[in-house]
Design a protein around this motif. Structure first.
Motif, PDB file in Angstrom:
ATOM      1  N   TYR A  35       0.860  -1.171   0.000  1.00  0.00           N
ATOM      2  CA  TYR A  35       0.000   0.000   0.000  1.00  0.00           C
ATOM      3  C   TYR A  35       0.897   1.222   0.000  1.00  0.00           C
ATOM      4  O   TYR A  35       2.074   1.152   0.366  1.00  0.00           O
ATOM      5  N   PHE A  45      -4.341   0.971  -1.834  1.00  0.00           N
ATOM      6  CA  PHE A  45      -3.877  -0.360  -2.213  1.00  0.00           C
ATOM      7  C   PHE A  45      -3.097  -0.302  -3.520  1.00  0.00           C
ATOM      8  O   PHE A  45      -3.488   0.384  -4.469  1.00  0.00           O
ATOM      9  N   ARG A 100     -12.677 -14.807   4.273  1.00  0.00           N
ATOM     10  CA  ARG A 100     -13.347 -13.658   4.864  1.00  0.00           C
ATOM     11  C   ARG A 100     -14.320 -14.065   5.950  1.00  0.00           C
ATOM     12  O   ARG A 100     -14.750 -13.251   6.737  1.00  0.00           O
ATOM     13  N   GLY A 101     -14.624 -15.350   6.013  1.00  0.00           N
ATOM     14  CA  GLY A 101     -15.499 -15.788   7.090  1.00  0.00           C
ATOM     15  C   GLY A 101     -14.751 -16.041   8.382  1.00  0.00           C
ATOM     16  O   GLY A 101     -15.306 -15.977   9.461  1.00  0.00           O
ATOM     17  N   VAL A 102     -13.457 -16.296   8.256  1.00  0.00           N
ATOM     18  CA  VAL A 102     -12.662 -16.639   9.438  1.00  0.00           C
ATOM     19  C   VAL A 102     -11.924 -15.426   9.967  1.00  0.00           C
ATOM     20  O   VAL A 102     -11.846 -15.178  11.159  1.00  0.00           O
ATOM     21  N   GLY A 103     -11.374 -14.685   9.059  1.00  0.00           N
ATOM     22  CA  GLY A 103     -10.585 -13.554   9.537  1.00  0.00           C
ATOM     23  C   GLY A 103      -9.411 -13.343   8.631  1.00  0.00           C
ATOM     24  O   GLY A 103      -8.555 -14.210   8.521  1.00  0.00           O
ATOM     25  N   ASN A 104      -9.380 -12.248   7.959  1.00  0.00           N
ATOM     26  CA  ASN A 104      -8.325 -12.008   6.994  1.00  0.00           C
ATOM     27  C   ASN A 104      -7.613 -10.696   7.283  1.00  0.00           C
ATOM     28  O   ASN A 104      -7.196 -10.009   6.360  1.00  0.00           O
ATOM     29  N   GLU A 105      -7.475 -10.379   8.579  1.00  0.00           N
ATOM     30  CA  GLU A 105      -6.836  -9.090   8.857  1.00  0.00           C
ATOM     31  C   GLU A 105      -5.422  -9.066   8.330  1.00  0.00           C
ATOM     32  O   GLU A 105      -4.732 -10.096   8.318  1.00  0.00           O
ATOM     33  N   GLN A 106      -5.030  -7.905   7.908  1.00  0.00           N
ATOM     34  CA  GLN A 106      -3.691  -7.707   7.384  1.00  0.00           C
ATOM     35  C   GLN A 106      -2.838  -7.050   8.462  1.00  0.00           C
ATOM     36  O   GLN A 106      -3.275  -6.147   9.154  1.00  0.00           O
TER      37      GLN A 106
ATOM     38  N   VAL B  31     -19.396  -7.429   3.969  1.00  0.00           N
ATOM     39  CA  VAL B  31     -18.126  -6.733   4.181  1.00  0.00           C
ATOM     40  C   VAL B  31     -17.438  -7.228   5.450  1.00  0.00           C
ATOM     41  O   VAL B  31     -18.096  -7.697   6.381  1.00  0.00           O
ATOM     42  N   ASN B  32     -16.148  -7.138   5.449  1.00  0.00           N
ATOM     43  CA  ASN B  32     -15.359  -7.256   6.672  1.00  0.00           C
ATOM     44  C   ASN B  32     -14.877  -5.848   7.007  1.00  0.00           C
ATOM     45  O   ASN B  32     -14.447  -5.113   6.109  1.00  0.00           O
ATOM     46  N   PHE B  34     -12.738  -3.073   9.664  1.00  0.00           N
ATOM     47  CA  PHE B  34     -11.580  -2.984  10.549  1.00  0.00           C
ATOM     48  C   PHE B  34     -11.378  -1.543  11.007  1.00  0.00           C
ATOM     49  O   PHE B  34     -11.687  -0.599  10.271  1.00  0.00           O
ATOM     50  N   TYR B  36      -7.943   0.429  12.348  1.00  0.00           N
ATOM     51  CA  TYR B  36      -6.515   0.392  12.624  1.00  0.00           C
ATOM     52  C   TYR B  36      -6.127   1.690  13.329  1.00  0.00           C
ATOM     53  O   TYR B  36      -6.726   2.747  13.093  1.00  0.00           O
ATOM     54  N   LEU B  46      -3.892  -3.250  14.319  1.00  0.00           N
ATOM     55  CA  LEU B  46      -5.307  -3.563  14.334  1.00  0.00           C
ATOM     56  C   LEU B  46      -5.899  -3.274  15.720  1.00  0.00           C
ATOM     57  O   LEU B  46      -5.393  -3.747  16.729  1.00  0.00           O
ATOM     58  N   LYS B  49     -12.006  -5.733  14.707  1.00  0.00           N
ATOM     59  CA  LYS B  49     -12.472  -6.175  13.400  1.00  0.00           C
ATOM     60  C   LYS B  49     -13.879  -6.757  13.532  1.00  0.00           C
ATOM     61  O   LYS B  49     -14.259  -7.247  14.595  1.00  0.00           O
ATOM     62  N   PHE B  51     -16.395  -9.471  11.362  1.00  0.00           N
ATOM     63  CA  PHE B  51     -16.615 -10.370  10.223  1.00  0.00           C
ATOM     64  C   PHE B  51     -18.069 -10.811  10.155  1.00  0.00           C
ATOM     65  O   PHE B  51     -18.678 -10.853   9.104  1.00  0.00           O
ATOM     66  N   SER B  52     -18.607 -11.188  11.298  1.00  0.00           N
ATOM     67  CA  SER B  52     -19.991 -11.665  11.332  1.00  0.00           C
ATOM     68  C   SER B  52     -20.427 -11.734  12.792  1.00  0.00           C
ATOM     69  O   SER B  52     -19.615 -11.535  13.696  1.00  0.00           O
ATOM     70  N   PHE B  90      -7.728   4.757  11.469  1.00  0.00           N
ATOM     71  CA  PHE B  90      -8.155   4.463  10.104  1.00  0.00           C
ATOM     72  C   PHE B  90      -9.211   3.365  10.107  1.00  0.00           C
ATOM     73  O   PHE B  90      -9.012   2.308  10.697  1.00  0.00           O
ATOM     74  N   ASN B  94     -13.011  -4.475   3.705  1.00  0.00           N
ATOM     75  CA  ASN B  94     -12.693  -5.499   2.715  1.00  0.00           C
ATOM     76  C   ASN B  94     -14.022  -6.024   2.204  1.00  0.00           C
ATOM     77  O   ASN B  94     -14.760  -6.673   2.944  1.00  0.00           O
ATOM     78  N   ALA B  95     -14.325  -5.690   0.933  1.00  0.00           N
ATOM     79  CA  ALA B  95     -15.631  -6.053   0.406  1.00  0.00           C
ATOM     80  C   ALA B  95     -15.566  -7.291  -0.482  1.00  0.00           C
ATOM     81  O   ALA B  95     -16.459  -8.107  -0.496  1.00  0.00           O
ATOM     82  N   PHE B 100      -7.825  -3.974   0.819  1.00  0.00           N
ATOM     83  CA  PHE B 100      -8.526  -3.189   1.814  1.00  0.00           C
ATOM     84  C   PHE B 100      -8.711  -1.783   1.270  1.00  0.00           C
ATOM     85  O   PHE B 100      -7.826  -1.229   0.634  1.00  0.00           O
TER      86      PHE B 100
END
Lengths: 117, 112
Positions: A35, A45, A100-106, B31-32, B34, B36, B46, B49, B51-52, B90, B94-95, B100
């Motif tokens: 990024y 990005f 994306r259901g589990v967790g994809n944090e960067q 969407v997810n 976040f 930061y 982070l 977050k 997710f669901s 920030f 994440n769509a 991101f």
């Protein structure tokens, strides 16, 4: 705690020169990103990389840019011929999953500040 | 194109004041989300977050955020800020795919 590292922290270069920004992602992560953040603007990005190839890239990531994973630990961003407008903070990030259901944090590195003169 | 809006560019609060930072996004699907934080001289970390599940998410350092799907919002809150919360915040979304989208950031200054 594992972290993403980047070198150098600050790079100054002349317009037209090539620069290589280096990143060491977290060791068990499989997805890597670059990024950039121009001063005063949002984080944008550039590119994502998985399995030794680019998986996504933005309009910013033109032919002047390339990425590489030259070995098992480094992930590099090369700018072939720098322009004044390439001056920015460049962040590397990595993630363990794309699920994306589990967790994809960067997880982000500290950044490399690139100054093009 | 996706967009993330953070309407507060710079917020100044006294210690112990309550904080709410706004974040709105434009994507209509799943969407997810976040938040930061970037402390002075440090990298993006982070905070929390979503997710669901429970739309009220708790993060580190007493921060929480609420996902309101009907408002396309994910506002960050903290009931009582401390001087050490001074930082840039920030919001990111994440769509689809793995990129991101970040908001422009909100600079928070907490006065002791």
């Amino acid at each position: 705690e594992p972290e993403v590292t980047q070198t150098p922290s600050h790079q100054v270069t002349q317009m037209g020169q090539e620069v290589i920004l280096r990143c060491v992602p977290i060791s068990n992560h499989l997805y890597f990103y670059w990024y950039r953040q121009i001063l005063g603007q949002k984080v944008e990005f550039l590119v994502s990389f998985y399995n030794n190839e680019i998986s996504e890239k933005s309009e910013i990531f033109d032919d002047q840019f390339s990425v590489e994973r030259p070995d098992g630990s480094n992930f590099t961003l090369k700018i072939r011929s720098t322009k004044l407008e390439d001056s920015a903070m460049y962040f590397c990030a990595s993630s363990a999953s794309l699920d994306r259901g589990v967790g994809n944090e960067q997880f982000f590195g500290p950044g490399t500040r690139l100054t093009v003169l | 194109a996706q967009s993330v809006s953070q309407h507060n560019h710079h917020v100044i609060l006294s210690e112990a004041a309550s904080l709410e930072l706004g974040c709105n996004y434009s994507y209509g699907g799943t969407v997810n989300l976040f938040w930061y934080v970037q402390y002075p001289g440090q990298h993006l970390q982070l905070l929390l977050k979503y997710f669901s599940g429970d739309p009220l998410v708790k993060g580190i350092k007493g921060f929480e955020a609420e996902f309101i799907k009907s408002k396309f919002s994910f506002n960050l809150r903290k009931p009582s800020v401390q001087w050490s919360d001074t930082a840039e915040y920030f919001c990111a979304v994440n769509a689809h795919g793995n990129q991101f989208y970040f908001g422009t950031g909100t600079s928070l200054t907490v006065i002791p």
